[in-house]
Motif scaffolding. Structure first.
Motif, PDB file in Angstrom:
ATOM      1  N   SER A 159       0.826  -1.210   0.000  1.00 34.81           N
ATOM      2  CA  SER A 159       0.000   0.000   0.000  1.00 34.81           C
ATOM      3  C   SER A 159       0.859   1.259   0.000  1.00 34.81           C
ATOM      4  O   SER A 159       0.585   2.210  -0.757  1.00 34.81           O
ATOM      5  CB  SER A 159      -0.930   0.000   1.212  1.00 34.81           C
ATOM      6  N   TRP A 198      -6.231   6.815  -1.541  1.00 31.87           N
ATOM      7  CA  TRP A 198      -5.186   6.188  -0.727  1.00 31.87           C
ATOM      8  C   TRP A 198      -5.286   6.666   0.721  1.00 31.87           C
ATOM      9  O   TRP A 198      -5.226   5.864   1.652  1.00 31.87           O
ATOM     10  CB  TRP A 198      -3.798   6.487  -1.298  1.00 31.87           C
ATOM     11  N   GLN A 224      -8.360   5.075   2.489  1.00 26.42           N
ATOM     12  CA  GLN A 224      -8.184   3.695   2.949  1.00 26.42           C
ATOM     13  C   GLN A 224      -7.284   3.641   4.166  1.00 26.42           C
ATOM     14  O   GLN A 224      -7.443   2.789   5.026  1.00 26.42           O
ATOM     15  CB  GLN A 224      -7.679   2.774   1.836  1.00 26.42           C
ATOM     16  N   LEU A 238      -9.693   4.349   6.936  1.00 31.20           N
ATOM     17  CA  LEU A 238     -10.713   3.310   7.079  1.00 31.20           C
ATOM     18  C   LEU A 238     -10.160   2.005   7.643  1.00 31.20           C
ATOM     19  O   LEU A 238     -10.856   1.310   8.380  1.00 31.20           O
ATOM     20  CB  LEU A 238     -11.382   3.047   5.727  1.00 31.20           C
ATOM     21  N   ASN A 239      -8.928   1.685   7.301  1.00 30.48           N
ATOM     22  CA  ASN A 239      -8.367   0.410   7.737  1.00 30.48           C
ATOM     23  C   ASN A 239      -8.348   0.274   9.261  1.00 30.48           C
ATOM     24  O   ASN A 239      -8.927  -0.674   9.800  1.00 30.48           O
ATOM     25  CB  ASN A 239      -6.980   0.230   7.124  1.00 30.48           C
ATOM     26  N   LEU A 275     -14.493   0.306   2.740  1.00 23.23           N
ATOM     27  CA  LEU A 275     -13.050   0.141   2.501  1.00 23.23           C
ATOM     28  C   LEU A 275     -12.815  -0.594   1.187  1.00 23.23           C
ATOM     29  O   LEU A 275     -11.958  -0.198   0.388  1.00 23.23           O
ATOM     30  CB  LEU A 275     -12.396  -0.599   3.670  1.00 23.23           C
ATOM     31  N   TRP A 276     -13.564  -1.638   0.956  1.00 21.11           N
ATOM     32  CA  TRP A 276     -13.452  -2.429  -0.278  1.00 21.11           C
ATOM     33  C   TRP A 276     -13.686  -1.539  -1.501  1.00 21.11           C
ATOM     34  O   TRP A 276     -12.927  -1.600  -2.479  1.00 21.11           O
ATOM     35  CB  TRP A 276     -14.470  -3.573  -0.212  1.00 21.11           C
ATOM     36  N   VAL A 316     -13.362   1.754  -1.637  1.00 19.79           N
ATOM     37  CA  VAL A 316     -12.288   2.752  -1.723  1.00 19.79           C
ATOM     38  C   VAL A 316     -11.027   2.127  -2.319  1.00 19.79           C
ATOM     39  O   VAL A 316     -10.335   2.753  -3.125  1.00 19.79           O
ATOM     40  CB  VAL A 316     -12.023   3.388  -0.338  1.00 19.79           C
ATOM     41  N   ILE A 317     -10.734   0.895  -1.949  1.00 21.65           N
ATOM     42  CA  ILE A 317      -9.582   0.199  -2.542  1.00 21.65           C
ATOM     43  C   ILE A 317      -9.787   0.052  -4.052  1.00 21.65           C
ATOM     44  O   ILE A 317      -8.878   0.320  -4.844  1.00 21.65           O
ATOM     45  CB  ILE A 317      -9.369  -1.177  -1.874  1.00 21.65           C
ATOM     46  N   TYR A 352      -2.255  -3.098  -5.411  1.00 19.55           N
ATOM     47  CA  TYR A 352      -3.430  -3.105  -4.538  1.00 19.55           C
ATOM     48  C   TYR A 352      -4.281  -4.359  -4.691  1.00 19.55           C
ATOM     49  O   TYR A 352      -5.201  -4.564  -3.914  1.00 19.55           O
ATOM     50  CB  TYR A 352      -4.263  -1.855  -4.794  1.00 19.55           C
ATOM     51  N   TYR A 361      -4.369  -6.535  -1.512  1.00 19.18           N
ATOM     52  CA  TYR A 361      -5.118  -5.830  -0.479  1.00 19.18           C
ATOM     53  C   TYR A 361      -6.620  -5.978  -0.719  1.00 19.18           C
ATOM     54  O   TYR A 361      -7.395  -6.279   0.186  1.00 19.18           O
ATOM     55  CB  TYR A 361      -4.685  -4.362  -0.501  1.00 19.18           C
ATOM     56  N   TRP A 362      -7.033  -5.787  -1.959  1.00 19.58           N
ATOM     57  CA  TRP A 362      -8.442  -5.905  -2.323  1.00 19.58           C
ATOM     58  C   TRP A 362      -8.934  -7.337  -2.100  1.00 19.58           C
ATOM     59  O   TRP A 362     -10.030  -7.547  -1.569  1.00 19.58           O
ATOM     60  CB  TRP A 362      -8.627  -5.467  -3.773  1.00 19.58           C
TER      61      TRP A 362
END
Length: 157
Positions: A63, A83, A86, A89-90, A113-114, A116-117, A135, A138-139
């Protein structure tokens, strides 16, 4: 001069990512919510807790690199805003789930979050395809977390 600016941006993005990771770690099971979390019924396909300690550092590094790649190529891009979103949000999911014990609200936050990623991936594609690809893990992990959070909510009405 450009090289110095790139190095400074690199440091900034890693420092911000480390701060986000720190807040998440302080709110998670290791930060004091373990008794409540340990008592929850979890699905049989729940990963070993050690997996989280392996996966998250990798995701944080990817990230930070992705954010850095976008900002050095296009500092005014929407991708930078996604960016930062997230990044907030994380650890907020960790706060909702572990600190506030609001599992359903945490699940809703995971969906945000999903999205936004995904928005970061889409917005970064034209500035840095590598950043967009960085990413993907991460997704995928957040997609898995949505399934896991959903099942924990179902098992613990």
């Amino acid at each position: 001069m450009r090289t110095l600016a790139n190095i400074l941006w690199f440091i900034v993005f890693f420092a911000l990512t480390l701060a986000s990771a720190y807040f998440a770690a302080m709110l998670g099971p290791a930060g004091g919510a373990s008794d409540w979390y340990d008592a929850l019924v979890k699905p049989s396909w729940m990963p070993n807790p050690a997996a989280f300690g392996i996966v998250w550092p990798v995701l944080y590094v990817l990230s930070a690199l992705a954010g850095w790649l976008v900002v050095i190529r296009s500092p005014g891009s929407w991708a930078v805003l996604f960016w930062v979103a997230q990044l907030v949000l994380n650890p907020y999911w960790v706060y909702l789930f572990f600190d506030q014990r609001l599992m359903t609200l945490a699940l809703a936050e995971l969906w945000v979050l999903w999205a936004v990623i995904g928005a970061f991936q889409f917005a970064s594609w034209r500035h840095s395809r590598l950043a967009s690809w960085l990413y993907v893990p991460y997704w995928v992990w957040v997609s898995f977390a949505i399934c896991l959070n959903s099942e924990i909510v179902r098992l613990n009405p």
